[in-house]
Scaffold this active site. Structure first.
Site, PDB file in Angstrom:
ATOM      1  N   LYS A 106      -8.256  63.628  35.644  1.00 57.01           N
ATOM      2  CA  LYS A 106      -6.992  64.248  36.091  1.00 57.01           C
ATOM      3  C   LYS A 106      -5.846  63.843  35.161  1.00 57.01           C
ATOM      4  O   LYS A 106      -5.092  64.682  34.689  1.00 57.01           O
ATOM      5  CB  LYS A 106      -6.662  63.833  37.541  1.00 57.01           C
ATOM      6  CG  LYS A 106      -7.724  64.220  38.549  1.00 57.01           C
ATOM      7  CD  LYS A 106      -7.340  63.830  39.970  1.00 57.01           C
ATOM      8  CE  LYS A 106      -7.187  62.343  40.209  1.00 57.01           C
ATOM      9  NZ  LYS A 106      -8.421  61.549  40.030  1.00 57.01           N
ATOM     10  N   ARG A 146      -3.566  63.594  48.664  1.00 55.54           N
ATOM     11  CA  ARG A 146      -4.878  62.960  48.711  1.00 55.54           C
ATOM     12  C   ARG A 146      -5.422  62.903  50.124  1.00 55.54           C
ATOM     13  O   ARG A 146      -6.491  62.333  50.344  1.00 55.54           O
ATOM     14  CB  ARG A 146      -4.740  61.538  48.222  1.00 55.54           C
ATOM     15  CG  ARG A 146      -5.175  61.335  46.799  1.00 55.54           C
ATOM     16  CD  ARG A 146      -4.988  59.911  46.591  1.00 55.54           C
ATOM     17  NE  ARG A 146      -5.826  59.276  45.673  1.00 55.54           N
ATOM     18  CZ  ARG A 146      -5.535  59.108  44.409  1.00 55.54           C
ATOM     19  NH1 ARG A 146      -4.511  59.692  43.872  1.00 55.54           N
ATOM     20  NH2 ARG A 146      -6.313  58.381  43.681  1.00 55.54           N
ATOM     21  N   ARG A 192     -12.277  52.785  30.449  1.00 54.91           N
ATOM     22  CA  ARG A 192     -10.905  53.313  30.325  1.00 54.91           C
ATOM     23  C   ARG A 192      -9.927  52.232  29.857  1.00 54.91           C
ATOM     24  O   ARG A 192      -9.975  51.086  30.292  1.00 54.91           O
ATOM     25  CB  ARG A 192     -10.419  53.866  31.661  1.00 54.91           C
ATOM     26  CG  ARG A 192      -8.928  54.230  31.596  1.00 54.91           C
ATOM     27  CD  ARG A 192      -8.455  55.043  32.741  1.00 54.91           C
ATOM     28  NE  ARG A 192      -8.728  54.438  34.029  1.00 54.91           N
ATOM     29  CZ  ARG A 192      -8.609  55.096  35.180  1.00 54.91           C
ATOM     30  NH1 ARG A 192      -8.253  56.354  35.173  1.00 54.91           N
ATOM     31  NH2 ARG A 192      -8.869  54.484  36.304  1.00 54.91           N
ATOM     32  N   ARG A 201      -7.238  48.808  33.877  1.00 58.26           N
ATOM     33  CA  ARG A 201      -6.678  48.813  35.228  1.00 58.26           C
ATOM     34  C   ARG A 201      -7.440  47.871  36.152  1.00 58.26           C
ATOM     35  O   ARG A 201      -8.657  47.781  36.101  1.00 58.26           O
ATOM     36  CB  ARG A 201      -6.703  50.252  35.796  1.00 58.26           C
ATOM     37  CG  ARG A 201      -5.449  51.013  35.433  1.00 58.26           C
ATOM     38  CD  ARG A 201      -5.475  52.453  35.809  1.00 58.26           C
ATOM     39  NE  ARG A 201      -5.973  52.754  37.144  1.00 58.26           N
ATOM     40  CZ  ARG A 201      -6.016  53.978  37.650  1.00 58.26           C
ATOM     41  NH1 ARG A 201      -5.579  55.004  36.930  1.00 58.26           N
ATOM     42  NH2 ARG A 201      -6.478  54.194  38.850  1.00 58.26           N
ATOM     43  N   ARG A 225     -13.382  53.322  45.840  1.00 56.78           N
ATOM     44  CA  ARG A 225     -12.542  54.497  45.560  1.00 56.78           C
ATOM     45  C   ARG A 225     -13.351  55.785  45.708  1.00 56.78           C
ATOM     46  O   ARG A 225     -12.834  56.796  46.187  1.00 56.78           O
ATOM     47  CB  ARG A 225     -11.944  54.384  44.154  1.00 56.78           C
ATOM     48  CG  ARG A 225     -10.821  53.353  44.102  1.00 56.78           C
ATOM     49  CD  ARG A 225     -10.527  52.917  42.691  1.00 56.78           C
ATOM     50  NE  ARG A 225     -10.032  53.987  41.854  1.00 56.78           N
ATOM     51  CZ  ARG A 225     -10.070  53.963  40.526  1.00 56.78           C
ATOM     52  NH1 ARG A 225     -10.587  52.924  39.894  1.00 56.78           N
ATOM     53  NH2 ARG A 225      -9.572  54.964  39.837  1.00 56.78           N
TER      54      ARG A 225
HETATM   55  P1  AP5 Z   1      -8.648  59.710  33.668  1.00 60.76           P
HETATM   56  O1  AP5 Z   1      -8.025  60.921  33.080  1.00 60.76           O
HETATM   57  O2  AP5 Z   1      -7.883  58.438  33.632  1.00 60.76           O
HETATM   58  O3  AP5 Z   1      -9.202  60.028  35.141  1.00 60.76           O
HETATM   59  P2  AP5 Z   1      -8.413  60.246  36.507  1.00 60.76           P
HETATM   60  O4  AP5 Z   1      -9.040  61.390  37.212  1.00 60.76           O
HETATM   61  O5  AP5 Z   1      -6.936  60.290  36.260  1.00 60.76           O
HETATM   62  O6  AP5 Z   1      -8.852  58.913  37.244  1.00 60.76           O
HETATM   63  P3  AP5 Z   1      -7.970  57.861  38.056  1.00 60.76           P
HETATM   64  O7  AP5 Z   1      -8.822  56.620  38.150  1.00 60.76           O
HETATM   65  O8  AP5 Z   1      -6.603  57.714  37.483  1.00 60.76           O
HETATM   66  O9  AP5 Z   1      -7.897  58.554  39.415  1.00 60.76           O
HETATM   67  P4  AP5 Z   1      -7.563  57.927  40.735  1.00 60.76           P
HETATM   68  O10 AP5 Z   1      -7.346  59.163  41.497  1.00 60.76           O
HETATM   69  O11 AP5 Z   1      -8.572  57.002  41.259  1.00 60.76           O
HETATM   70  O12 AP5 Z   1      -6.305  56.958  40.409  1.00 60.76           O
HETATM   71  P5  AP5 Z   1      -4.734  57.105  40.586  1.00 60.76           P
HETATM   72  O13 AP5 Z   1      -4.063  56.429  39.465  1.00 60.76           O
HETATM   73  O14 AP5 Z   1      -4.354  58.491  40.927  1.00 60.76           O
HETATM   74  O15 AP5 Z   1     -10.058  59.502  32.898  1.00 60.76           O
HETATM   75  C1  AP5 Z   1     -10.860  58.364  33.151  1.00 60.76           C
HETATM   76  C2  AP5 Z   1     -11.506  57.877  31.835  1.00 60.76           C
HETATM   77  O16 AP5 Z   1     -12.419  58.889  31.381  1.00 60.76           O
HETATM   78  C3  AP5 Z   1     -10.508  57.645  30.693  1.00 60.76           C
HETATM   79  O17 AP5 Z   1     -10.886  56.500  29.962  1.00 60.76           O
HETATM   80  C4  AP5 Z   1     -10.650  58.903  29.813  1.00 60.76           C
HETATM   81  O18 AP5 Z   1     -10.385  58.628  28.452  1.00 60.76           O
HETATM   82  C5  AP5 Z   1     -12.109  59.282  30.047  1.00 60.76           C
HETATM   83  N1  AP5 Z   1     -12.342  60.719  29.974  1.00 60.76           N
HETATM   84  C6  AP5 Z   1     -11.527  61.708  30.456  1.00 60.76           C
HETATM   85  N2  AP5 Z   1     -12.084  62.911  30.208  1.00 60.76           N
HETATM   86  C7  AP5 Z   1     -13.275  62.673  29.583  1.00 60.76           C
HETATM   87  C8  AP5 Z   1     -14.317  63.515  29.090  1.00 60.76           C
HETATM   88  N3  AP5 Z   1     -14.234  64.833  29.178  1.00 60.76           N
HETATM   89  N4  AP5 Z   1     -15.395  62.927  28.520  1.00 60.76           N
HETATM   90  C9  AP5 Z   1     -15.476  61.565  28.434  1.00 60.76           C
HETATM   91  N5  AP5 Z   1     -14.519  60.719  28.875  1.00 60.76           N
HETATM   92  C10 AP5 Z   1     -13.434  61.269  29.448  1.00 60.76           C
HETATM   93  O19 AP5 Z   1      -4.510  56.220  41.925  1.00 60.76           O
HETATM   94  C11 AP5 Z   1      -4.680  54.827  41.891  1.00 60.76           C
HETATM   95  C12 AP5 Z   1      -4.399  54.250  43.260  1.00 60.76           C
HETATM   96  O20 AP5 Z   1      -3.036  54.519  43.648  1.00 60.76           O
HETATM   97  C13 AP5 Z   1      -5.236  54.834  44.415  1.00 60.76           C
HETATM   98  O21 AP5 Z   1      -6.488  54.197  44.531  1.00 60.76           O
HETATM   99  C14 AP5 Z   1      -4.319  54.559  45.614  1.00 60.76           C
HETATM  100  O22 AP5 Z   1      -4.382  53.210  46.011  1.00 60.76           O
HETATM  101  C15 AP5 Z   1      -2.933  54.819  45.017  1.00 60.76           C
HETATM  102  N6  AP5 Z   1      -2.515  56.223  45.191  1.00 60.76           N
HETATM  103  C16 AP5 Z   1      -2.231  57.115  44.208  1.00 60.76           C
HETATM  104  N7  AP5 Z   1      -1.890  58.306  44.725  1.00 60.76           N
HETATM  105  C17 AP5 Z   1      -1.959  58.177  46.069  1.00 60.76           C
HETATM  106  C18 AP5 Z   1      -1.752  59.066  47.162  1.00 60.76           C
HETATM  107  N8  AP5 Z   1      -1.400  60.354  46.969  1.00 60.76           N
HETATM  108  N9  AP5 Z   1      -1.920  58.582  48.416  1.00 60.76           N
HETATM  109  C19 AP5 Z   1      -2.252  57.304  48.644  1.00 60.76           C
HETATM  110  N10 AP5 Z   1      -2.494  56.414  47.655  1.00 60.76           N
HETATM  111  C20 AP5 Z   1      -2.347  56.848  46.372  1.00 60.76           C
HETATM  112 MG    MG Z   2      -5.296  59.080  36.767  1.00 59.93          MG
END
Ligand code: AP5
Ligand code: MG
Length: 223
Positions: free
Chosen positions: A13, A88, A128, A161, A172
């Site tokens: 994402k 979410r 990552r 992270r 997660r």
């Molecule tokens: P990346 O692009 O970083 O993936 P992502 O989908 O953004 O994964 P996240 O871990 O950020 O998602 P998340 O939803 O768990 O975390 P968030 O920060 O939103 O890609 C991942 C890796 O893969 C990278 O190294 C990249 O280079 C690689 N990659 C990408 N594309 C590729 C490809 N095609 N081929 C190979 N490699 C590839 O949330 C974190 C925390 O915040 C949550 O757990 C929660 O506690 C809190 N939070 C955030 N939003 C909310 C909400 N709305 N409600 C409640 N809590 C929330």
């Molecule tokens: Mg992300």
């Protein structure tokens, strides 16, 4: 355009949000990035969110919704936005509808689902690295920077992270399955969902995403 990205942790994402938002010329709003910035600045919001994030649990809806509401009424988001990581939960999605109706007399245009399986998620998250200053996302094998530990874009320090430890990733994934995946049918029933295969090279996925979004962008501009 008012767009939401949905998909499991590690689906890409954040990676795709960077390119799609640039292409559509809308601000990228990543709730995870906003929480992490607050954690590193030690704000009250960061203190409230940290324990949930470290466990891989969701931050409670009331805290999250207030934060997003404040962000969406800022000038740059009034004409459109890309939301990464919000909503979410179904209650968050219902609140988003209300906020858009109240603040801009508007509604979402489309929800893009990035589809990947759990094994791929684990490979992605274990390698990552994120830039501490510009938040650009790298991967030690799949998208390495030129110099290990240093961002190509602004020479910022790369870090791993806290929530990318194996046991936290497992939590997660189950939180996604239980609390977030119901959004897929929530938005499908409203005719807003489009899903794409999010495996393969990053550029191919961006092209696939922009292709899938085109009809929604055209509908919006009346073309
Ligand atoms: P990346 O692009 O970083 O993936 P992502 O989908 O953004 O994964 P996240 O871990 O950020 O998602 P998340 O939803 O768990 O975390 P968030 O920060 O939103 O890609 C991942 C890796 O893969 C990278 O190294 C990249 O280079 C690689 N990659 C990408 N594309 C590729 C490809 N095609 N081929 C190979 N490699 C590839 O949330 C974190 C925390 O915040 C949550 O757990 C929660 O506690 C809190 N939070 C955030 N939003 C909310 C909400 N709305 N409600 C409640 N809590 C929330
Ligand atoms: Mg992300």
């Amino acid at each position: 355009m008012r767009l939401v990205l949905v998909g499991p942790p590690g689906a890409g994402k954040g990676t795709q949000a960077q390119f799609i938002a640039e292409h559509l010329q809308v601000p990228k709003i990543s709730t995870g990035d906003i929480f992490r910035a607050n954690v590193s600045e030690g704000t009250a919001l960061g203190v409230a969110a940290k324990a949930f994030m470290d466990r891989g649990d969701l931050v409670p809806d009331d805290v999250t919704v207030d934060m997003v509401r404040d962000r969406l009424v800022q000038d740059d988001a009034l004409g459109g936005f890309l939301l990464d990581g919000f909503p979410r939960t179904v209650p968050q999605a219902q609140t988003l509808d209300d906020v858009l109706r109240d603040s801009a007399d508007a509604a979402l245009d489309v929800v893009l689902e990035l589809v990947v399986d759990d094994d791929e998620v684990i490979r992605r998250l274990s390698g990552r690295r994120t830039c501490r200053t510009c938040n650009h996302i790298w991967h030690v094998d799949f998208d390495p920077p030129e110099v290990e530990g240093v961002c190509d874009r602004d020479r910022g320090e790369l870090y791993q992270r806290e929530d990318d430890k194996a046991e936290t990733v497992a939590n997660r994934l189950s939180v996604y399955a239980e609390q977030t995946s119901p959004l897929v049918s929530f938005y499908a029933e409203r005719g807003l969902l489009v899903g794409i295969d999010a495996t393969g090279p990053v550029d191919d996925i961006t092209a696939r995403a922009l292709g899938a979004l085109r009809p929604f962008a055209a509908a919006r501009t009346g073309e």
